[in-house]
Design a protein around this motif. Structure first.
Motif, PDB file in Angstrom:
ATOM      1  N   ASP A 116       0.821  -1.028   0.052  1.00 15.75           N
ATOM      2  CA  ASP A 116      -0.035   0.110   0.132  1.00 15.75           C
ATOM      3  C   ASP A 116       0.917   1.173   0.129  1.00 15.75           C
ATOM      4  O   ASP A 116       0.480   2.426  -0.485  1.00 15.75           O
ATOM      5  CB  ASP A 116      -0.803   0.012   1.171  1.00 15.75           C
ATOM      6  CG  ASP A 116      -1.899  -0.919   1.087  1.00 15.75           C
ATOM      7  OD1 ASP A 116      -2.311  -1.306   0.113  1.00 15.75           O
ATOM      8  OD2 ASP A 116      -2.431  -1.516   2.147  1.00 15.75           O
ATOM      9  N   ASP A 117       2.036   1.226   0.410  1.00 22.90           N
ATOM     10  CA  ASP A 117       3.002   2.243   0.484  1.00 22.90           C
ATOM     11  C   ASP A 117       3.664   2.397  -0.812  1.00 22.90           C
ATOM     12  O   ASP A 117       4.830   3.161  -0.625  1.00 22.90           O
ATOM     13  CB  ASP A 117       3.784   2.542   1.794  1.00 22.90           C
ATOM     14  CG  ASP A 117       4.695   1.162   2.009  1.00 22.90           C
ATOM     15  OD1 ASP A 117       4.204   0.072   1.260  1.00 22.90           O
ATOM     16  OD2 ASP A 117       5.599   0.997   2.948  1.00 22.90           O
ATOM     17  N   VAL A 118       3.563   1.804  -1.931  1.00 17.75           N
ATOM     18  CA  VAL A 118       4.199   1.774  -3.221  1.00 17.75           C
ATOM     19  C   VAL A 118       3.083   2.305  -4.350  1.00 17.75           C
ATOM     20  O   VAL A 118       2.062   1.575  -4.398  1.00 17.75           O
ATOM     21  CB  VAL A 118       4.925   0.502  -3.398  1.00 17.75           C
ATOM     22  CG1 VAL A 118       5.417   0.478  -4.923  1.00 17.75           C
ATOM     23  CG2 VAL A 118       6.075   0.039  -2.554  1.00 17.75           C
ATOM     24  N   ASP A 119       3.379   3.312  -4.641  1.00 17.63           N
ATOM     25  CA  ASP A 119       2.518   4.077  -5.829  1.00 17.63           C
ATOM     26  C   ASP A 119       3.219   3.518  -7.254  1.00 17.63           C
ATOM     27  O   ASP A 119       2.301   3.444  -8.164  1.00 17.63           O
ATOM     28  CB  ASP A 119       2.623   5.412  -5.625  1.00 17.63           C
ATOM     29  CG  ASP A 119       2.266   6.021  -4.227  1.00 17.63           C
ATOM     30  OD1 ASP A 119       0.984   5.417  -3.743  1.00 17.63           O
ATOM     31  OD2 ASP A 119       2.703   6.793  -3.715  1.00 17.63           O
ATOM     32  N   ALA A 120       4.462   3.443  -7.422  1.00 23.31           N
ATOM     33  CA  ALA A 120       4.911   3.169  -8.834  1.00 23.31           C
ATOM     34  C   ALA A 120       6.062   2.449  -8.202  1.00 23.31           C
ATOM     35  O   ALA A 120       6.746   2.454  -7.285  1.00 23.31           O
ATOM     36  CB  ALA A 120       4.968   4.317  -9.619  1.00 23.31           C
ATOM     37  N   VAL A 121       6.557   1.476  -9.455  1.00 26.67           N
ATOM     38  CA  VAL A 121       7.704   0.642  -9.056  1.00 26.67           C
ATOM     39  C   VAL A 121       9.048   0.901 -10.067  1.00 26.67           C
ATOM     40  O   VAL A 121       8.621   0.976 -11.422  1.00 26.67           O
ATOM     41  CB  VAL A 121       7.276  -0.881  -9.245  1.00 26.67           C
ATOM     42  CG1 VAL A 121       8.560  -1.780  -9.031  1.00 26.67           C
ATOM     43  CG2 VAL A 121       6.158  -1.184  -8.259  1.00 26.67           C
ATOM     44  N   LEU A 122      10.075   0.713  -9.670  1.00 21.82           N
ATOM     45  CA  LEU A 122      11.107   0.814 -10.809  1.00 21.82           C
ATOM     46  C   LEU A 122      11.819  -0.416 -10.572  1.00 21.82           C
ATOM     47  O   LEU A 122      12.426  -0.841  -9.452  1.00 21.82           O
ATOM     48  CB  LEU A 122      12.095   2.000 -10.262  1.00 21.82           C
ATOM     49  CG  LEU A 122      13.261   2.217 -11.284  1.00 21.82           C
ATOM     50  CD1 LEU A 122      13.704   4.161 -11.026  1.00 21.82           C
ATOM     51  CD2 LEU A 122      14.302   1.560 -11.070  1.00 21.82           C
ATOM     52  N   ILE A 123      11.936  -1.196 -11.762  1.00 19.27           N
ATOM     53  CA  ILE A 123      12.552  -2.258 -11.837  1.00 19.27           C
ATOM     54  C   ILE A 123      14.096  -2.229 -12.061  1.00 19.27           C
ATOM     55  O   ILE A 123      14.279  -1.950 -13.029  1.00 19.27           O
ATOM     56  CB  ILE A 123      12.035  -3.528 -12.710  1.00 19.27           C
ATOM     57  CG1 ILE A 123      10.310  -3.725 -12.264  1.00 19.27           C
ATOM     58  CG2 ILE A 123      12.743  -4.584 -12.684  1.00 19.27           C
ATOM     59  CD1 ILE A 123       9.662  -4.497 -13.030  1.00 19.27           C
ATOM     60  N   ALA A 124      15.041  -2.856 -11.327  1.00 21.96           N
ATOM     61  CA  ALA A 124      16.627  -3.023 -11.646  1.00 21.96           C
ATOM     62  C   ALA A 124      17.174  -4.023 -11.333  1.00 21.96           C
ATOM     63  O   ALA A 124      18.370  -4.411 -10.803  1.00 21.96           O
ATOM     64  CB  ALA A 124      17.142  -1.684 -11.002  1.00 21.96           C
ATOM     65  N   SER A 125      16.301  -5.259 -11.258  1.00 21.57           N
ATOM     66  CA  SER A 125      16.773  -6.664 -11.188  1.00 21.57           C
ATOM     67  C   SER A 125      17.390  -7.093 -12.496  1.00 21.57           C
ATOM     68  O   SER A 125      17.383  -6.445 -13.609  1.00 21.57           O
ATOM     69  CB  SER A 125      15.477  -7.683 -10.453  1.00 21.57           C
ATOM     70  OG  SER A 125      14.561  -7.358 -11.721  1.00 21.57           O
ATOM     71  N   PRO A 126      18.190  -8.210 -12.340  1.00 20.79           N
ATOM     72  CA  PRO A 126      18.484  -9.036 -13.617  1.00 20.79           C
ATOM     73  C   PRO A 126      17.263  -9.102 -14.634  1.00 20.79           C
ATOM     74  O   PRO A 126      16.475  -9.281 -14.023  1.00 20.79           O
ATOM     75  CB  PRO A 126      19.180 -10.374 -12.967  1.00 20.79           C
ATOM     76  CG  PRO A 126      19.624 -10.163 -11.677  1.00 20.79           C
ATOM     77  CD  PRO A 126      18.490  -9.043 -10.831  1.00 20.79           C
ATOM     78  N   GLY A 127      17.775  -8.926 -15.822  1.00 19.32           N
ATOM     79  CA  GLY A 127      16.898  -9.026 -16.790  1.00 19.32           C
ATOM     80  C   GLY A 127      15.863 -10.441 -16.829  1.00 19.32           C
ATOM     81  O   GLY A 127      14.768 -10.219 -17.493  1.00 19.32           O
ATOM     82  N   ARG A 128      16.512 -11.553 -16.416  1.00 24.63           N
ATOM     83  CA  ARG A 128      15.726 -12.553 -16.586  1.00 24.63           C
ATOM     84  C   ARG A 128      14.348 -12.645 -15.523  1.00 24.63           C
ATOM     85  O   ARG A 128      13.178 -13.523 -15.752  1.00 24.63           O
ATOM     86  CB  ARG A 128      16.464 -13.874 -16.126  1.00 24.63           C
ATOM     87  CG  ARG A 128      16.708 -13.974 -14.593  1.00 24.63           C
ATOM     88  CD  ARG A 128      17.775 -15.291 -14.358  1.00 24.63           C
ATOM     89  NE  ARG A 128      18.311 -15.180 -13.062  1.00 24.63           N
ATOM     90  CZ  ARG A 128      19.391 -14.617 -12.559  1.00 24.63           C
ATOM     91  NH1 ARG A 128      20.145 -13.979 -13.653  1.00 24.63           N
ATOM     92  NH2 ARG A 128      19.922 -14.746 -11.294  1.00 24.63           N
TER      93      ARG A 128
END
Length: 346
Positions: free
Chosen positions: A74-86
């Motif tokens: 609930d305390d996340v409005d948007a997500v930035l993904i910087a994990s490994p591509g797989r």
């Protein structure tokens, strides 16, 4: 048409960051120190110690037990993904299903089929959620060149010459990684500048340089042909021992434009790592401002409800890049041009 700001959001967009290694940690620092209208609220990394260390640098940030918890929080409005591509396909799809805007570092997925499934998921959702991290679209020089092309300043474009050089790579950086990690940026630049798909690609493999790792073909020359017959060259040299350089030259009927040279002439020398001028050691100094502009534009798009900034690469751009990279990998062991096969846009 101007979008109406989403008044249901808090004053600062609460961003969850998945994967806080080198790239993710850079984004956390960026969001905390330089981006307006956002803060990092939650982070996740498969190394808990790393996540805790990075979370401590962002006021009010906590560590999630899993990326799934972060996406649903609930305390996340948007997500930035910087994990490994797989992991990108599954994580980006989860963000779409949760109705949360996502800025996903490239690649969108590790193959065209998985990338297309993300495109289909977004289409089925009825909204726009995915921005893909091809930050060069937000570089000042790239933007100026794009505007010049669109305005017809250079006339009819015939050829693009691209160069992508790194000082060195980590052990195990094989030929396929030169395609998916390095050349993929030029692939997206082709789509960005010319606004037409790549239909074929050929690889030319010179004698490897003295610093090539194992069986790595470095340098490497790729030739792309677009739908209208334009040719794009992409020279990859990822172990120059002379710094990080990215250049693009556009040949048009009314003029020629080059970006990425810096100020004045720069001469590099492999022995002794001598040079005249200033060459950054890696991609971060060169594209720092582009990353900042990309993330700031994304935050603004999240705020106004459009979710995807005007210059941003989309899920469809990620699919086109994946299709071109798959054909490029095939071209590494084939003679002549290899066709790029794509499916219709949903």
């Amino acid at each position: 048409m101007t979008s109406t700001p989403d008044t249901t959001l808090p004053p600062d967009v609460r961003v969850g960051v998945i994967g806080v290694g080198q790239m993710g940690a850079d984004h956390v620092e960026r969001l905390t120190a330089r981006i307006k209208g956002a803060r990092v609220s939650v982070v996740d990394d498969y190394v808990r110690e790393t996540a805790e260390k990075v979370a401590a640098t962002a006021p009010g940030c906590r560590v999630a037990e899993s990326w799934q918890e972060l996406v649903a929080a609930d305390d996340v409005d948007a997500v930035l993904i910087a994990s490994p591509g797989r992991f990108h396909r599954e994580q980006a799809t989860a963000c779409i299903e949760a109705g949360k805007p996502v800025l996903c570092e490239k690649p969108l997925a590790m193959n065209p089929e998985d990338a297309y499934s993300v495109v289909e998921a977004e289409q089925a959702s009825g909204g726009r959620y995915v921005s893909l991290g091809f930050m060069r679209r937000f570089d000042r020089e790239y933007a100026e060149l794009k505007d010049a092309i669109d305005a017809g300043e250079l006339g009819e474009i015939s050829i693009l010459n691209c160069k992508h050089r790194n000082a060195h790579t980590l052990p195990g950086f094989v030929d396929s990684m030169m395609v998916y990690d390095s050349s993929v940026h030029e692939v997206d630049a082709i789509h960005y500048f010319l606004e037409e798909p790549i239909v074929a690609v050929q690889a030319v493999l010179p004698v490897p340089g003295p610093r090539a790792d194992g069986g790595q073909h470095d340098p490497m020359l790729l030739l792309f042909r677009t739908e209208s017959g334009r040719i794009v060259t992409d020279e990859l040299y990822v172990n120059t021992d002379a710094g990080y350089e990215v250049r693009t030259e556009v040949l048009g009927s009314r003029g020629i434009a080059t970006i990425g040279t810096g100020s004045g002439r720069v001469t590099t020398h492999l022995e002794g790592a001598r040079w005249g001028g200033a060459i950054p050691p890696d991609f971060r100094p060169r594209f720092l401002d582009a990353y900042d502009a990309e993330v700031q534009a994304w935050v603004a798009a999240v705020r106004d409800g459009s979710h995807v900034a005007d210059r941003s690469a989309t899920a469809w751009d990620g699919y086109l890049a994946a299709a071109a990279c798959e054909a490029t990998e095939t071209a590494l062991t084939s003679d002549g041009f290899v066709p790029v096969t794509t499916r219709p846009r949903p």
